[in-house]
Design a protein around this motif. Sequence first.
Motif, PDB file in Angstrom:
ATOM      1  N   VAL A   1       0.842  -1.197   0.000  1.00 30.28           N
ATOM      2  CA  VAL A   1       0.000   0.000   0.000  1.00 30.28           C
ATOM      3  C   VAL A   1       0.880   1.251   0.000  1.00 30.28           C
ATOM      4  CG1 VAL A   1      -1.794   1.267   1.233  1.00 30.28           C
ATOM      5  CG2 VAL A   1      -1.830  -1.237   1.216  1.00 30.28           C
ATOM      6  N   VAL A   2       1.882   1.264   0.843  1.00 32.42           N
ATOM      7  CA  VAL A   2       2.792   2.414   0.923  1.00 32.42           C
ATOM      8  C   VAL A   2       3.495   2.630  -0.411  1.00 32.42           C
ATOM      9  CG1 VAL A   2       4.887   3.303   2.013  1.00 32.42           C
ATOM     10  CG2 VAL A   2       3.138   2.187   3.408  1.00 32.42           C
ATOM     11  N   ARG A   3       3.976   1.572  -1.027  1.00 35.69           N
ATOM     12  CA  ARG A   3       4.731   1.705  -2.271  1.00 35.69           C
ATOM     13  C   ARG A   3       3.836   2.140  -3.435  1.00 35.69           C
ATOM     14  NH1 ARG A   3       8.591  -3.302  -3.295  1.00 35.69           N
ATOM     15  NH2 ARG A   3       9.457  -1.817  -4.806  1.00 35.69           N
ATOM     16  N   PHE A   4       2.591   1.670  -3.462  1.00 35.88           N
ATOM     17  CA  PHE A   4       1.672   2.146  -4.501  1.00 35.88           C
ATOM     18  C   PHE A   4       1.304   3.603  -4.268  1.00 35.88           C
ATOM     19  CE2 PHE A   4       1.262  -2.100  -6.142  1.00 35.88           C
ATOM     20  CZ  PHE A   4       0.891  -1.898  -7.463  1.00 35.88           C
ATOM     21  N   HIS A   5       1.173   4.014  -3.021  1.00 33.73           N
ATOM     22  CA  HIS A   5       0.937   5.429  -2.721  1.00 33.73           C
ATOM     23  C   HIS A   5       2.117   6.277  -3.216  1.00 33.73           C
ATOM     24  CE1 HIS A   5      -2.173   4.885   0.783  1.00 33.73           C
ATOM     25  NE2 HIS A   5      -2.593   4.397  -0.374  1.00 33.73           N
ATOM     26  N   GLU A   6       3.336   5.791  -3.008  1.00 33.24           N
ATOM     27  CA  GLU A   6       4.520   6.539  -3.439  1.00 33.24           C
ATOM     28  C   GLU A   6       4.580   6.653  -4.953  1.00 33.24           C
ATOM     29  OE1 GLU A   6       7.417   5.332   0.352  1.00 33.24           O
ATOM     30  OE2 GLU A   6       7.595   4.280  -1.574  1.00 33.24           O
ATOM     31  N   LEU A   7       4.295   5.554  -5.652  1.00 30.90           N
ATOM     32  CA  LEU A   7       4.259   5.617  -7.114  1.00 30.90           C
ATOM     33  C   LEU A   7       3.174   6.579  -7.577  1.00 30.90           C
ATOM     34  CD1 LEU A   7       4.865   4.758 -10.007  1.00 30.90           C
ATOM     35  CD2 LEU A   7       3.393   2.761  -9.654  1.00 30.90           C
ATOM     36  N   ARG A   8       2.017   6.485  -6.981  1.00 32.94           N
ATOM     37  CA  ARG A   8       0.898   7.372  -7.339  1.00 32.94           C
ATOM     38  C   ARG A   8       1.276   8.836  -7.175  1.00 32.94           C
ATOM     39  NH1 ARG A   8      -4.323   6.659  -3.696  1.00 32.94           N
ATOM     40  NH2 ARG A   8      -2.919   7.697  -2.240  1.00 32.94           N
ATOM     41  N   SER A   9       1.955   9.157  -6.075  1.00 31.46           N
ATOM     42  CA  SER A   9       2.379  10.529  -5.839  1.00 31.46           C
ATOM     43  C   SER A   9       3.351  11.007  -6.910  1.00 31.46           C
ATOM     44  CB  SER A   9       3.023  10.641  -4.454  1.00 31.46           C
ATOM     45  OG  SER A   9       3.518  11.949  -4.232  1.00 31.46           O
ATOM     46  N   SER A  10       4.300  10.150  -7.285  1.00 33.81           N
ATOM     47  CA  SER A  10       5.267  10.526  -8.320  1.00 33.81           C
ATOM     48  C   SER A  10       4.579  10.765  -9.656  1.00 33.81           C
ATOM     49  CB  SER A  10       6.331   9.427  -8.467  1.00 33.81           C
ATOM     50  OG  SER A  10       7.118   9.324  -7.303  1.00 33.81           O
ATOM     51  N   VAL A  11       3.663   9.856 -10.038  1.00 35.51           N
ATOM     52  CA  VAL A  11       2.943  10.018 -11.304  1.00 35.51           C
ATOM     53  C   VAL A  11       2.093  11.286 -11.270  1.00 35.51           C
ATOM     54  CG1 VAL A  11       1.188   9.023 -12.814  1.00 35.51           C
ATOM     55  CG2 VAL A  11       2.905   7.542 -11.766  1.00 35.51           C
ATOM     56  N   SER A  12       1.394  11.514 -10.180  1.00 34.31           N
ATOM     57  CA  SER A  12       0.545  12.692 -10.058  1.00 34.31           C
ATOM     58  C   SER A  12       1.357  13.977 -10.212  1.00 34.31           C
ATOM     59  CB  SER A  12      -0.170  12.677  -8.710  1.00 34.31           C
ATOM     60  OG  SER A  12      -0.957  13.837  -8.543  1.00 34.31           O
ATOM     61  N   ARG A  13       2.481  14.057  -9.525  1.00 30.20           N
ATOM     62  CA  ARG A  13       3.313  15.255  -9.584  1.00 30.20           C
ATOM     63  C   ARG A  13       3.866  15.484 -10.985  1.00 30.20           C
ATOM     64  NH1 ARG A  13       7.900  14.597  -5.792  1.00 30.20           N
ATOM     65  NH2 ARG A  13       8.330  16.776  -6.352  1.00 30.20           N
ATOM     66  N   LEU A  14       4.265  14.409 -11.654  1.00 24.39           N
ATOM     67  CA  LEU A  14       4.802  14.542 -13.010  1.00 24.39           C
ATOM     68  C   LEU A  14       3.735  15.002 -13.992  1.00 24.39           C
ATOM     69  CD1 LEU A  14       7.032  11.360 -13.003  1.00 24.39           C
ATOM     70  CD2 LEU A  14       7.859  13.691 -13.367  1.00 24.39           C
ATOM     71  N   MET A  15       2.525  14.461 -13.857  1.00 25.76           N
ATOM     72  CA  MET A  15       1.450  14.859 -14.764  1.00 25.76           C
ATOM     73  C   MET A  15       1.022  16.302 -14.520  1.00 25.76           C
ATOM     74  SD  MET A  15       1.182  12.219 -16.621  1.00 25.76           S
ATOM     75  CE  MET A  15       1.777  10.522 -16.513  1.00 25.76           C
ATOM     76  N   ILE A  16       0.953  16.694 -13.261  1.00 27.31           N
ATOM     77  CA  ILE A  16       0.582  18.077 -12.942  1.00 27.31           C
ATOM     78  C   ILE A  16       1.643  19.041 -13.460  1.00 27.31           C
ATOM     79  CG2 ILE A  16       0.282  19.697 -11.028  1.00 27.31           C
ATOM     80  CD1 ILE A  16      -1.121  17.402  -9.524  1.00 27.31           C
ATOM     81  N   ALA A  17       2.911  18.639 -13.393  1.00 24.08           N
ATOM     82  CA  ALA A  17       3.979  19.470 -13.945  1.00 24.08           C
ATOM     83  C   ALA A  17       3.800  19.651 -15.446  1.00 24.08           C
ATOM     84  CB  ALA A  17       5.344  18.852 -13.646  1.00 24.08           C
ATOM     85  N   GLN A  18       3.342  18.606 -16.134  1.00 23.33           N
ATOM     86  CA  GLN A  18       3.082  18.704 -17.567  1.00 23.33           C
ATOM     87  C   GLN A  18       1.987  19.707 -17.878  1.00 23.33           C
ATOM     88  OE1 GLN A  18       4.629  17.209 -20.266  1.00 23.33           O
ATOM     89  NE2 GLN A  18       6.163  16.574 -18.752  1.00 23.33           N
ATOM     90  N   LEU A  19       1.078  19.908 -16.923  1.00 25.52           N
ATOM     91  CA  LEU A  19      -0.038  20.840 -17.115  1.00 25.52           C
ATOM     92  C   LEU A  19       0.289  22.234 -16.592  1.00 25.52           C
ATOM     93  CD1 LEU A  19      -3.014  18.488 -16.155  1.00 25.52           C
ATOM     94  CD2 LEU A  19      -2.338  19.228 -18.446  1.00 25.52           C
ATOM     95  N   GLY A  20       1.559  22.490 -16.317  1.00 22.13           N
ATOM     96  CA  GLY A  20       1.967  23.818 -15.884  1.00 22.13           C
ATOM     97  C   GLY A  20       2.113  23.973 -14.388  1.00 22.13           C
ATOM     98  N   GLY A  21       1.994  22.880 -13.653  1.00 21.93           N
ATOM     99  CA  GLY A  21       2.126  22.940 -12.205  1.00 21.93           C
ATOM    100  C   GLY A  21       3.582  22.973 -11.786  1.00 21.93           C
ATOM    101  N   PRO A  22       3.834  22.860 -10.472  1.00 27.49           N
ATOM    102  CA  PRO A  22       5.207  22.906  -9.964  1.00 27.49           C
ATOM    103  C   PRO A  22       6.069  21.768 -10.491  1.00 27.49           C
ATOM    104  CG  PRO A  22       3.586  22.713  -8.176  1.00 27.49           C
ATOM    105  CD  PRO A  22       2.837  22.669  -9.458  1.00 27.49           C
ATOM    106  N   GLU A  23       7.369  22.005 -10.534  1.00 25.01           N
ATOM    107  CA  GLU A  23       8.298  20.968 -10.956  1.00 25.01           C
ATOM    108  C   GLU A  23       8.247  19.785  -9.996  1.00 25.01           C
ATOM    109  OE1 GLU A  23      10.193  20.788 -13.707  1.00 25.01           O
ATOM    110  OE2 GLU A  23       9.151  22.612 -14.359  1.00 25.01           O
ATOM    111  N   ALA A  24       8.335  18.580 -10.542  1.00 24.35           N
ATOM    112  CA  ALA A  24       8.233  17.358  -9.734  1.00 24.35           C
ATOM    113  C   ALA A  24       9.633  16.856  -9.406  1.00 24.35           C
ATOM    114  CB  ALA A  24       7.433  16.304 -10.481  1.00 24.35           C
ATOM    115  N   ASP A  25      10.325  17.567  -8.539  1.00 24.69           N
ATOM    116  CA  ASP A  25      11.704  17.224  -8.197  1.00 24.69           C
ATOM    117  C   ASP A  25      11.800  15.804  -7.640  1.00 24.69           C
ATOM    118  OD1 ASP A  25      12.467  19.788  -8.906  1.00 24.69           O
ATOM    119  OD2 ASP A  25      12.251  20.585  -6.882  1.00 24.69           O
TER     120      ASP A  25
END
Length: 212
Positions: free
Chosen positions: A67-91
């Motif tokens: 569960v923790v590892r899927f949450h971590e992957l989800r967070s990374s994907v979410s941040r990267l996609m939001i960055a593609q839409l003009g959001g903050p950089e997904a460092d």
Amino acid sequence: MAAGRGARMWRFDAGRICLDLVATERAGGVPGTCEQLDGTAHLAQWLTAARLVPPGTELTALDDTWVVRFHELRSSVSRLMIAQLGGPEADGALERLNSLAAGAPPGPRAVRGADGGLVRALSTAPDCAGLLAVVARDAVDLLTDPVARAALRRCQGEACHRLYLDTSRGGRRRWCSGEVCGNRERVARHRRRTLGAPDACGPEKEIPPGVE
């Protein structure tokens, strides 16, 4: 869709499995949203409903670390996609995504089912790293495909945070789902017109107490 006690109705209409995973998170500030992968039972249901594992697959190794590892992957994907839409950089998110994508997904094989027909099974018992790799590779494929990347959208529904791929003709799709958010917006617009339209014989109608 999942079955059984505590089952939830899952949606898989974002256009990519990595975006469907992102849709399971609780959106900060968006009313009515909640964490959908809140334990091992719901993660197991989601993995089956998402067809990452065939129905009936025993996930005997699944525990809270999954569960923790899927949450971590989800967070990374979410941040990267939001960055593609003009959001903050997904460092750091891209490095984590690439690391997970390097894993070996479980191999599929065809076996005879109870009725003699061929059904899909996995060549080995699925482990967390292999299933994470399936979703991570899907995200890598989306991010590196200019056509898919250009079709990435965020739902314009007032109470929705979902990301999706707009594959409509002309790229004019506004909602993650016309049947869900689109219908909700049409109902709200109709309600505003009905309750707020000027009376033919006088000023604007007053909204009766208790009417939302």
